[in-house]
Scaffold this motif. Structure first.
Motif, PDB file in Angstrom:
ATOM      1  N   ALA A   1      -6.887  11.784   0.969  1.00  0.00           N
ATOM      2  CA  ALA A   1      -5.753  12.328   0.218  1.00  0.00           C
ATOM      3  C   ALA A   1      -5.967  12.131  -1.274  1.00  0.00           C
ATOM      4  O   ALA A   1      -6.321  11.037  -1.734  1.00  0.00           O
ATOM      5  N   SER A   2      -5.771  13.177  -2.040  1.00  0.00           N
ATOM      6  CA  SER A   2      -5.892  13.096  -3.495  1.00  0.00           C
ATOM      7  C   SER A   2      -4.579  12.710  -4.151  1.00  0.00           C
ATOM      8  O   SER A   2      -4.554  12.256  -5.301  1.00  0.00           O
ATOM      9  N   VAL A   3      -3.481  12.897  -3.449  1.00  0.00           N
ATOM     10  CA  VAL A   3      -2.157  12.508  -3.934  1.00  0.00           C
ATOM     11  C   VAL A   3      -1.555  11.535  -2.924  1.00  0.00           C
ATOM     12  O   VAL A   3      -1.466  11.841  -1.732  1.00  0.00           O
ATOM     13  N   CYS A   4      -1.166  10.361  -3.404  1.00  0.00           N
ATOM     14  CA  CYS A   4      -0.579   9.337  -2.535  1.00  0.00           C
ATOM     15  C   CYS A   4       0.837   9.058  -3.025  1.00  0.00           C
ATOM     16  O   CYS A   4       1.071   8.160  -3.842  1.00  0.00           O
ATOM     17  N   GLU A   5       1.762   9.849  -2.537  1.00  0.00           N
ATOM     18  CA  GLU A   5       3.143   9.739  -2.989  1.00  0.00           C
ATOM     19  C   GLU A   5       3.828   8.569  -2.301  1.00  0.00           C
ATOM     20  O   GLU A   5       3.798   8.435  -1.076  1.00  0.00           O
ATOM     21  N   ALA A   6       4.460   7.726  -3.106  1.00  0.00           N
ATOM     22  CA  ALA A   6       5.063   6.505  -2.580  1.00  0.00           C
ATOM     23  C   ALA A   6       6.187   6.805  -1.598  1.00  0.00           C
ATOM     24  O   ALA A   6       6.961   7.752  -1.781  1.00  0.00           O
ATOM     25  N   LEU A   7       6.255   6.006  -0.548  1.00  0.00           N
ATOM     26  CA  LEU A   7       7.400   6.056   0.347  1.00  0.00           C
ATOM     27  C   LEU A   7       8.600   5.412  -0.353  1.00  0.00           C
ATOM     28  O   LEU A   7       8.448   4.712  -1.356  1.00  0.00           O
ATOM     29  N   SER A   8       9.782   5.647   0.182  1.00  0.00           N
ATOM     30  CA  SER A   8      10.972   5.113  -0.466  1.00  0.00           C
ATOM     31  C   SER A   8      11.919   4.544   0.577  1.00  0.00           C
ATOM     32  O   SER A   8      11.814   4.834   1.775  1.00  0.00           O
ATOM     33  N   GLU A   9      12.848   3.729   0.127  1.00  0.00           N
ATOM     34  CA  GLU A   9      13.850   3.105   0.977  1.00  0.00           C
ATOM     35  C   GLU A   9      15.029   2.681   0.106  1.00  0.00           C
ATOM     36  O   GLU A   9      14.888   2.567  -1.122  1.00  0.00           O
ATOM     37  N   PRO A  10      16.188   2.412   0.688  1.00  0.00           N
ATOM     38  CA  PRO A  10      17.291   1.848  -0.096  1.00  0.00           C
ATOM     39  C   PRO A  10      16.893   0.487  -0.650  1.00  0.00           C
ATOM     40  O   PRO A  10      16.086  -0.234  -0.044  1.00  0.00           O
ATOM     41  N   PRO A  11      17.404   0.101  -1.791  1.00  0.00           N
ATOM     42  CA  PRO A  11      17.052  -1.211  -2.365  1.00  0.00           C
ATOM     43  C   PRO A  11      17.370  -2.345  -1.401  1.00  0.00           C
ATOM     44  O   PRO A  11      18.362  -2.310  -0.685  1.00  0.00           O
ATOM     45  N   LEU A  12      16.508  -3.340  -1.414  1.00  0.00           N
ATOM     46  CA  LEU A  12      16.760  -4.541  -0.621  1.00  0.00           C
ATOM     47  C   LEU A  12      17.804  -5.407  -1.310  1.00  0.00           C
ATOM     48  O   LEU A  12      17.980  -5.338  -2.531  1.00  0.00           O
TER      49      LEU A  12
ATOM     50  N   VAL B   1       0.834  -1.204   0.000  1.00  0.00           N
ATOM     51  CA  VAL B   1       0.000   0.000   0.000  1.00  0.00           C
ATOM     52  C   VAL B   1       0.870   1.256   0.000  1.00  0.00           C
ATOM     53  O   VAL B   1       0.581   2.241  -0.692  1.00  0.00           O
ATOM     54  N   ALA B   2       1.969   1.231   0.754  1.00  0.00           N
ATOM     55  CA  ALA B   2       2.827   2.403   0.920  1.00  0.00           C
ATOM     56  C   ALA B   2       3.705   2.702  -0.282  1.00  0.00           C
ATOM     57  O   ALA B   2       4.333   3.760  -0.344  1.00  0.00           O
ATOM     58  N   GLY B   3       3.775   1.771  -1.245  1.00  0.00           N
ATOM     59  CA  GLY B   3       4.626   1.983  -2.402  1.00  0.00           C
ATOM     60  C   GLY B   3       6.049   1.521  -2.222  1.00  0.00           C
ATOM     61  O   GLY B   3       6.928   1.881  -3.005  1.00  0.00           O
ATOM     62  N   LEU B   4       6.301   0.711  -1.204  1.00  0.00           N
ATOM     63  CA  LEU B   4       7.626   0.156  -0.968  1.00  0.00           C
ATOM     64  C   LEU B   4       7.795  -1.206  -1.623  1.00  0.00           C
ATOM     65  O   LEU B   4       8.867  -1.529  -2.143  1.00  0.00           O
ATOM     66  N   GLN B   5       6.745  -2.013  -1.602  1.00  0.00           N
ATOM     67  CA  GLN B   5       6.844  -3.375  -2.104  1.00  0.00           C
ATOM     68  C   GLN B   5       7.016  -3.392  -3.619  1.00  0.00           C
ATOM     69  O   GLN B   5       7.859  -4.107  -4.153  1.00  0.00           O
ATOM     70  N   THR B   6       6.185  -2.635  -4.311  1.00  0.00           N
ATOM     71  CA  THR B   6       6.368  -2.383  -5.746  1.00  0.00           C
ATOM     72  C   THR B   6       6.781  -0.921  -5.835  1.00  0.00           C
ATOM     73  O   THR B   6       5.923  -0.037  -5.793  1.00  0.00           O
ATOM     74  N   PRO B   7       8.080  -0.652  -5.879  1.00  0.00           N
ATOM     75  CA  PRO B   7       8.557   0.725  -5.706  1.00  0.00           C
ATOM     76  C   PRO B   7       7.839   1.727  -6.608  1.00  0.00           C
ATOM     77  O   PRO B   7       7.726   1.544  -7.816  1.00  0.00           O
ATOM     78  N   GLY B   8       7.314   2.768  -5.962  1.00  0.00           N
ATOM     79  CA  GLY B   8       6.647   3.840  -6.679  1.00  0.00           C
ATOM     80  C   GLY B   8       5.169   3.630  -6.918  1.00  0.00           C
ATOM     81  O   GLY B   8       4.461   4.558  -7.310  1.00  0.00           O
TER      82      GLY B   8
END
Length: 421
Positions: A231-242, A200-207
Motif C-alpha cells: 500500500a502506498s497510502v496508509c490511512e490511519a484508523l480512528s476511534e472515539p477518544p479513550l 501501527v494502525a494509527g490508533l495509539q498515536t492518533p493519525g
C-alpha cells in the motif's frame, strides 16, 4: 532439501539458567553495537544483533531490573541507552494500559465482532486463512507468517512490517492480526501486543501510522525481501477518544510474619526477587495457566497462555521453577490453573490465612486473580498482590507518549540504585 526451522523449544529452552546464559553472552553487544545493528532482521541464523531474551523477560524468568542492571554495569547508560529503552518499552506499554484499561476492553469487544464477521463472510475468512498460512504471495510477509507459526518468534522490525502489510495492504482487521500474534508469539503480552498493533494502525498515536515500504524492508532484511504491491497510502484508523488516564490502585505492604501461601503465575516466574526479605511462605503454588482451550482455537481471554507454543514454554518454565524451589527445601504444588478450591485446601493444610502473589498487569491473568480473590474471600482467605518496585516507579510515568516517558528513565533507574548513571 529445504532446511527445517528450529522449534520454539530449541530456540528458547524454558529455564532461568538459559535466560541467564543468554544475558551473559549478549552483554558485550548490548552497548553501541546494539544501537547500530538492532533494526536489522537478517534471518533465523543471524540473530546475534538482538538479545533473544524477550520470552524470558515477558514471563519474568529474568526481571527487567536484573537485565538492565547487568547491562548498565557493563556499558553505562550513555552506551546502553538504546538497549535499556528497548527493555523499558515493554514496561511502558504495561503502564499505559494499566492507566487506560478501556483500550483492552475495546480490543476484546472489537475482536469478538470481527471474528463473527469473518465467520459469516467466506471471502474474508479465505483471506484471513491465506494470511495466517503465509500464502498471500507477498514476499517477506509470507515468510514471517511461517516463521512465527514455526518458531513462536519474530524480530521486532518484522513484526512492524507484518502488521503494516496486514492492515494496509491486505486490509484485514487489526484485531485479528493482534490475535494471530497472541496465539503464536512466546513473548506476547496483552499490553505490548495490543498496543503495538494499535500504534501501527494509527490508533495509539492518533493519525500516525507505520507504513512498511519495499526499500526499508530490503535495507533492513539484508536484501532478502523486496515485496511488491505494498500500500502506498496508509490511512490511519480512528476511534472515539479513550477516557483520561486513571491512577494506579494502591497495594498494601506485606507483613513478613504473615503465615501465607505463595501463588506463582506465568506473568511473574521469579518469586525470589518478589518477596520481601524475611518472608518464607509455608507452601508455594505454581499455576501454569488460567483455563483450557484447544491450541489453535481463537483466544477468548480465558485460555491463557495463548497457543500451544506459549503453553509449552510456560509449562517448561514452571517445571524448572518447581525443581529449583524443591532443591531449596521449599514445599511446592504445581496447578494447571487458578483453582480456588485446591488453593484453599492447601492453605487449610498448612495453616495459612493469606495467599500472596505477584500483581499481574491488565489481561486474562489479572482477570483470573480478581475472580480468585472473590472465591478465596468466601472461604476466609485473603489474596494479597505485590507490586514490584520496578512497576511502581515506571507504570505511573506512562501518562503520555514514550518520548515523554523516556525523560524519566534515568532518574527512576538511579532511584532504583542502578549502576552506570
Amino acid at each position: 532439501m529445504p532446511i527445517e526451522p528450529p522449534s520454539a523449544s530449541d530456540l528458547f529452552p524454558p529455564t532461568r539458567a538459559e535466560g541467564l546464559r543468554r544475558l551473559q553472552a549478549f552483554l558485550p553487544r548490548a552497548g553501541a553495537r546494539y544501537a547500530a545493528e538492532r533494526n536489522h532482521d537478517l534471518g533465523l541464523e543471524a540473530r546475534g544483533n538482538v538479545s533473544m531474551l524477550s520470552p524470558y523477560l515477558r514471563h519474568r524468568l529474568l526481571t527487567e531490573a536484573e537485565v538492565v542492571r547487568a547491562v548498565l554495569a557493563r556499558h553505562g547508560h550513555a552506551a546502553a541507552e538504546k538497549f535499556v529503552q528497548e527493555v523499558l518499552w515493554r514496561t511502558y506499554w504495561k503502564g499505559w494500559l494499566e492507566l487506560r484499561p478501556e483500550a483492552w476492553r475495546r480490543y476484546r469487544a472489537e475482536l469478538a465482532r470481527e471474528r463473527a464477521a469473518s465467520a459469516a463472510n467466506a471471502g474474508r475468512a479465505h483471506a484471513l486463512a491465506q494470511a495466517e498460512r503465509g500464502a498471500t504471495g507477498i514476499e517477506g510477509f509470507d515468510d514471517w507468517a511461517r516463521e512465527l507459526v514455526d518458531t513462536g518468534y519474530l524480530h521486532n522490525h518484522a513484526r512492524m512490517w507484518f502488521a503494516s502489510i496486514w492492515i494496509f495492504t491486505l486490509r484485514l482487521p487489526w484485531t485479528l492480526g493482534a490475535d494471530f500474534f497472541a496465539r503464536h508469539l512466546l513473548d506476547a503480552d496483552p499490553a505490548s501486543n495490543t498496543l503495538g498493533w494499535r500504534w501501527v494502525a494509527g490508533l495509539q498515536t492518533p493519525g500516525k501510522t507505520y507504513a512498511a515500504s519495499a526499500d526499508n524492508i530490503a535495507r533492513y532484511s539484508g536484501g532478502r525481501f523486496r515485496p511488491r504491491g505494498l500500500a502506498s497510502v496508509c490511512e490511519a484508523l480512528s476511534e472515539p477518544p479513550l477516557p483520561r488516564a486513571q491512577s494506579l490502585p494502591a497495594r498494601a505492604p506485606l507483613d513478613p510474619a504473615t503465615p501465607c501461601l505463595l501463588l506463582v503465575h506465568g506473568e511473574d516466574l521469579d518469586p525470589h526477587s518478589l518477596l520481601p526479605e524475611g518472608l518464607r511462605p509455608r507452601h508455594v503454588l505454581i499455576a501454569e495457566g488460567v483455563g483450557a482451550a484447544g491450541s489453535e482455537a481463537p483466544s477468548d481471554g480465558r485460555d491463557w497462555p495463548w497457543g500451544d507454543k506459549a503453553r509449552a514454554f510456560v509449562h517448561g518454565a514452571c517445571i524448572d521453577l518447581e525443581a529449583r524451589l524443591v532443591a531449596e527445601g521449599q514445599a511446592v504444588t504445581r496447578l494447571s490453573n487458578l483453582d480456588a478450591a485446591s488453593i484453599a485446601a492447601i492453605a487449610g493444610d498448612v495453616g495459612a490465612g493469606a495467599v500472596v502473589t505477584a500483581e499481574a498487569p491488565i489481561g486474562p491473568v489479572a482477570d483470573a486473580l480478581d475472580a480468585l480473590e472473590s472465591a478465596l474471600g468466601t472461604r476466609g482467605l485473603r489474596l494479597q498482590r505485590l507490586r514490584r518496585d520496578w512497576d511502581s516507579r515506571f507504570w505511573p510515568r506512562a501518562t503520555r507518549g514514550f518520548f515523554a516517558f523516556r525523560e524519566h528513565i534515568a532518574d527512576e533507574l538511579r532511584a532504583l540504585g542502578m549502576p552506570g548513571l
